[in-house]
Scaffold this motif. Structure first.
Motif, PDB file in Angstrom:
ATOM      1  N   LEU A 166       0.797  -1.218   0.000  1.00 53.51           N
ATOM      2  CA  LEU A 166       0.000   0.000   0.000  1.00 53.51           C
ATOM      3  C   LEU A 166       0.833   1.274   0.000  1.00 53.51           C
ATOM      4  O   LEU A 166       0.321   2.350  -0.314  1.00 53.51           O
ATOM      5  CB  LEU A 166      -0.949   0.011   1.206  1.00 53.51           C
ATOM      6  CG  LEU A 166      -1.961  -1.132   1.282  1.00 53.51           C
ATOM      7  CD1 LEU A 166      -2.782  -1.027   2.552  1.00 53.51           C
ATOM      8  CD2 LEU A 166      -2.860  -1.135   0.052  1.00 53.51           C
ATOM      9  N   GLY A 167       2.107   1.188   0.389  1.00 55.47           N
ATOM     10  CA  GLY A 167       2.897   2.413   0.417  1.00 55.47           C
ATOM     11  C   GLY A 167       4.240   2.264   1.101  1.00 55.47           C
ATOM     12  O   GLY A 167       4.651   1.170   1.510  1.00 55.47           O
ATOM     13  N   GLU A 189      -2.432   2.834  -5.996  1.00 51.46           N
ATOM     14  CA  GLU A 189      -3.212   1.604  -5.862  1.00 51.46           C
ATOM     15  C   GLU A 189      -2.301   0.521  -5.295  1.00 51.46           C
ATOM     16  O   GLU A 189      -1.079   0.614  -5.407  1.00 51.46           O
ATOM     17  CB  GLU A 189      -3.792   1.171  -7.207  1.00 51.46           C
ATOM     18  CG  GLU A 189      -2.742   0.915  -8.277  1.00 51.46           C
ATOM     19  CD  GLU A 189      -3.359   0.576  -9.619  1.00 51.46           C
ATOM     20  OE1 GLU A 189      -4.549   0.890  -9.815  1.00 51.46           O
ATOM     21  OE2 GLU A 189      -2.656  -0.014 -10.462  1.00 51.46           O
ATOM     22  N   PRO A 190      -2.869  -0.517  -4.685  1.00 61.00           N
ATOM     23  CA  PRO A 190      -2.034  -1.587  -4.126  1.00 61.00           C
ATOM     24  C   PRO A 190      -1.197  -2.258  -5.217  1.00 61.00           C
ATOM     25  O   PRO A 190      -1.669  -2.458  -6.337  1.00 61.00           O
ATOM     26  CB  PRO A 190      -3.059  -2.569  -3.538  1.00 61.00           C
ATOM     27  CG  PRO A 190      -4.273  -1.732  -3.291  1.00 61.00           C
ATOM     28  CD  PRO A 190      -4.309  -0.718  -4.385  1.00 61.00           C
ATOM     29  N   VAL A 191       0.047  -2.574  -4.880  1.00 59.48           N
ATOM     30  CA  VAL A 191       0.919  -3.264  -5.832  1.00 59.48           C
ATOM     31  C   VAL A 191       0.900  -4.761  -5.544  1.00 59.48           C
ATOM     32  O   VAL A 191       0.720  -5.189  -4.399  1.00 59.48           O
ATOM     33  CB  VAL A 191       2.353  -2.712  -5.772  1.00 59.48           C
ATOM     34  CG1 VAL A 191       2.372  -1.236  -6.140  1.00 59.48           C
ATOM     35  CG2 VAL A 191       2.969  -2.921  -4.390  1.00 59.48           C
ATOM     36  N   ASP A 193       3.283  -6.944  -7.350  1.00 58.08           N
ATOM     37  CA  ASP A 193       4.574  -7.540  -7.681  1.00 58.08           C
ATOM     38  C   ASP A 193       5.622  -6.437  -7.792  1.00 58.08           C
ATOM     39  O   ASP A 193       5.321  -5.247  -7.645  1.00 58.08           O
ATOM     40  CB  ASP A 193       4.491  -8.356  -8.971  1.00 58.08           C
ATOM     41  CG  ASP A 193       3.912  -7.558 -10.138  1.00 58.08           C
ATOM     42  OD1 ASP A 193       4.120  -6.322 -10.186  1.00 58.08           O
ATOM     43  OD2 ASP A 193       3.255  -8.161 -10.998  1.00 58.08           O
ATOM     44  N   VAL A 194       6.855  -6.845  -8.060  1.00 60.50           N
ATOM     45  CA  VAL A 194       7.960  -5.884  -8.111  1.00 60.50           C
ATOM     46  C   VAL A 194       7.784  -4.902  -9.270  1.00 60.50           C
ATOM     47  O   VAL A 194       8.116  -3.717  -9.151  1.00 60.50           O
ATOM     48  CB  VAL A 194       9.303  -6.624  -8.221  1.00 60.50           C
ATOM     49  CG1 VAL A 194      10.450  -5.647  -8.428  1.00 60.50           C
ATOM     50  CG2 VAL A 194       9.558  -7.453  -6.962  1.00 60.50           C
ATOM     51  N   CYS A 195       7.249  -5.368 -10.392  1.00 62.97           N
ATOM     52  CA  CYS A 195       7.017  -4.470 -11.522  1.00 62.97           C
ATOM     53  C   CYS A 195       6.031  -3.368 -11.144  1.00 62.97           C
ATOM     54  O   CYS A 195       6.240  -2.187 -11.456  1.00 62.97           O
ATOM     55  CB  CYS A 195       6.514  -5.256 -12.727  1.00 62.97           C
ATOM     56  SG  CYS A 195       7.739  -6.351 -13.465  1.00 62.97           S
ATOM     57  N   GLY A 196       4.965  -3.749 -10.464  1.00 60.01           N
ATOM     58  CA  GLY A 196       4.001  -2.759 -10.013  1.00 60.01           C
ATOM     59  C   GLY A 196       4.603  -1.819  -8.990  1.00 60.01           C
ATOM     60  O   GLY A 196       4.283  -0.627  -8.961  1.00 60.01           O
ATOM     61  N   LEU A 197       5.506  -2.336  -8.166  1.00 60.13           N
ATOM     62  CA  LEU A 197       6.170  -1.494  -7.174  1.00 60.13           C
ATOM     63  C   LEU A 197       7.053  -0.440  -7.855  1.00 60.13           C
ATOM     64  O   LEU A 197       7.066   0.723  -7.446  1.00 60.13           O
ATOM     65  CB  LEU A 197       7.009  -2.355  -6.236  1.00 60.13           C
ATOM     66  CG  LEU A 197       7.844  -1.588  -5.212  1.00 60.13           C
ATOM     67  CD1 LEU A 197       6.944  -0.836  -4.248  1.00 60.13           C
ATOM     68  CD2 LEU A 197       8.771  -2.529  -4.461  1.00 60.13           C
ATOM     69  N   ARG A 198       7.775  -0.851  -8.904  1.00 58.82           N
ATOM     70  CA  ARG A 198       8.614   0.114  -9.625  1.00 58.82           C
ATOM     71  C   ARG A 198       7.761   1.258 -10.179  1.00 58.82           C
ATOM     72  O   ARG A 198       8.157   2.432 -10.095  1.00 58.82           O
ATOM     73  CB  ARG A 198       9.358  -0.591 -10.764  1.00 58.82           C
ATOM     74  CG  ARG A 198      10.442  -1.549 -10.317  1.00 58.82           C
ATOM     75  CD  ARG A 198      11.350  -1.904 -11.482  1.00 58.82           C
ATOM     76  NE  ARG A 198      12.323  -2.922 -11.105  1.00 58.82           N
ATOM     77  CZ  ARG A 198      12.212  -4.207 -11.422  1.00 58.82           C
ATOM     78  NH1 ARG A 198      11.149  -4.634 -12.103  1.00 58.82           N
ATOM     79  NH2 ARG A 198      13.134  -5.076 -11.047  1.00 58.82           N
ATOM     80  N   ARG A 199       6.615   0.931 -10.740  1.00 57.57           N
ATOM     81  CA  ARG A 199       5.747   1.978 -11.282  1.00 57.57           C
ATOM     82  C   ARG A 199       5.243   2.891 -10.169  1.00 57.57           C
ATOM     83  O   ARG A 199       5.195   4.114 -10.323  1.00 57.57           O
ATOM     84  CB  ARG A 199       4.568   1.347 -12.029  1.00 57.57           C
ATOM     85  CG  ARG A 199       4.959   0.646 -13.324  1.00 57.57           C
ATOM     86  CD  ARG A 199       3.738   0.304 -14.150  1.00 57.57           C
ATOM     87  NE  ARG A 199       2.894  -0.675 -13.476  1.00 57.57           N
ATOM     88  CZ  ARG A 199       3.011  -1.997 -13.622  1.00 57.57           C
ATOM     89  NH1 ARG A 199       3.961  -2.493 -14.422  1.00 57.57           N
ATOM     90  NH2 ARG A 199       2.207  -2.823 -12.979  1.00 57.57           N
ATOM     91  N   ALA A 200       4.864   2.291  -9.042  1.00 60.02           N
ATOM     92  CA  ALA A 200       4.356   3.086  -7.926  1.00 60.02           C
ATOM     93  C   ALA A 200       5.436   4.006  -7.363  1.00 60.02           C
ATOM     94  O   ALA A 200       5.176   5.179  -7.051  1.00 60.02           O
ATOM     95  CB  ALA A 200       3.815   2.160  -6.834  1.00 60.02           C
ATOM     96  N   MET A 201       6.661   3.491  -7.222  1.00 64.03           N
ATOM     97  CA  MET A 201       7.752   4.305  -6.701  1.00 64.03           C
ATOM     98  C   MET A 201       8.105   5.422  -7.681  1.00 64.03           C
ATOM     99  O   MET A 201       8.399   6.557  -7.271  1.00 64.03           O
ATOM    100  CB  MET A 201       8.979   3.432  -6.432  1.00 64.03           C
ATOM    101  CG  MET A 201       8.779   2.390  -5.330  1.00 64.03           C
ATOM    102  SD  MET A 201       8.505   3.138  -3.710  1.00 64.03           S
ATOM    103  CE  MET A 201      10.117   3.823  -3.392  1.00 64.03           C
TER     104      MET A 201
END
Length: 210
Positions: A166-167, A189-191, A193-201
């Motif tokens: 979440l953050g 939005e909740p991530v 996987d690592v790919c989603g985390l990279r986009r969120a960061m």
């Protein structure tokens, strides 16, 4: 547990197979930061030996985490005075009460809710990612000061403290003897996987840069 351990021997001889037990867990931040302990958990219940048809699946589960042949309980100890006893004993904690005190607050947790909960997908990557942020991207962390609103950002040193789907939580300090505070930066939005985390960061740091 090793078959000759005090816990294994006590569980083997406990009346009605019920041995009161408490497990205490301490969560320590994987980076150097003031007040490094992020949380503590206390699980209380009853310790019982795993017997019968439950032994095989429990042994297989444990072997995934501790791949030792002796763990299956098929090998006997050769060390005196425990010769002939199982080298390992499978014990199970029947949890009756859970209390957690962490960054989000303190309170009791229902054991059934905990058993049904899904692990956060970032758990396996959190330590490595926080260490990477702290050692390689201090300038990006410093940019997060721009998202603190009315707080005075001058002289603040940011350290990444916790990461989940979440953050990101960052601890800001002003030096020895000065009060520190935490800030939570939620992802859009909740991530998962690592790919989603990279986009969120990337989105978080982009917002901080403007």
């Amino acid at each position: 547990m090793p078959g000759e351990s005090a816990a294994a021997r006590a569980a083997a001889h406990a009346q009605d197979d019920d041995l009161p037990a408490v497990i205490e867990i301490t969560d320590v931040a994987p980076v150097s930061v003031p007040h490094r302990i992020r949380g503590r958990a206390r699980l209380a219940g009853w310790l019982t030996p795993v017997r019968g048809d439950d032994r095989a699946p429990c042994a297989a589960l444990m072997a995934e985490r501790q791949p030792v042949g002796e763990l299956l309980g098929l090998r006997e100890s050769l060390d005196a005075p425990y010769s002939g006893r199982p080298a390992w004993m499978l014990l199970r904690l029947e949890v009756g009460e859970i209390f957690v005190d962490d960054l989000w607050g303190a309170g009791r947790v229902d054991p059934e809710e905990l058993a049904a909960a899904e692990p956060d997908p970032m758990t396996a990557h959190e330590a490595e990612l926080l260490q990477h942020l702290a050692s390689v991207h201090p300038e990006r962390l410093a940019a997060l000061c721009g998202l603190l609103g009315s707080r005075e950002a001058a002289g603040l040193t940011p350290v990444p403290l916790a990461l989940d789907r979440l953050g990101l939580r960052v601890r800001f300090t002003r030096g020895p003897g000065r009060a520190a505070f935490d800030a939570r930066f939620d992802f859009p939005e909740p991530v998962t996987d690592v790919c989603g985390l990279r986009r969120a960061m990337r989105s978080l740091f982009t917002a901080a840069a403007h």
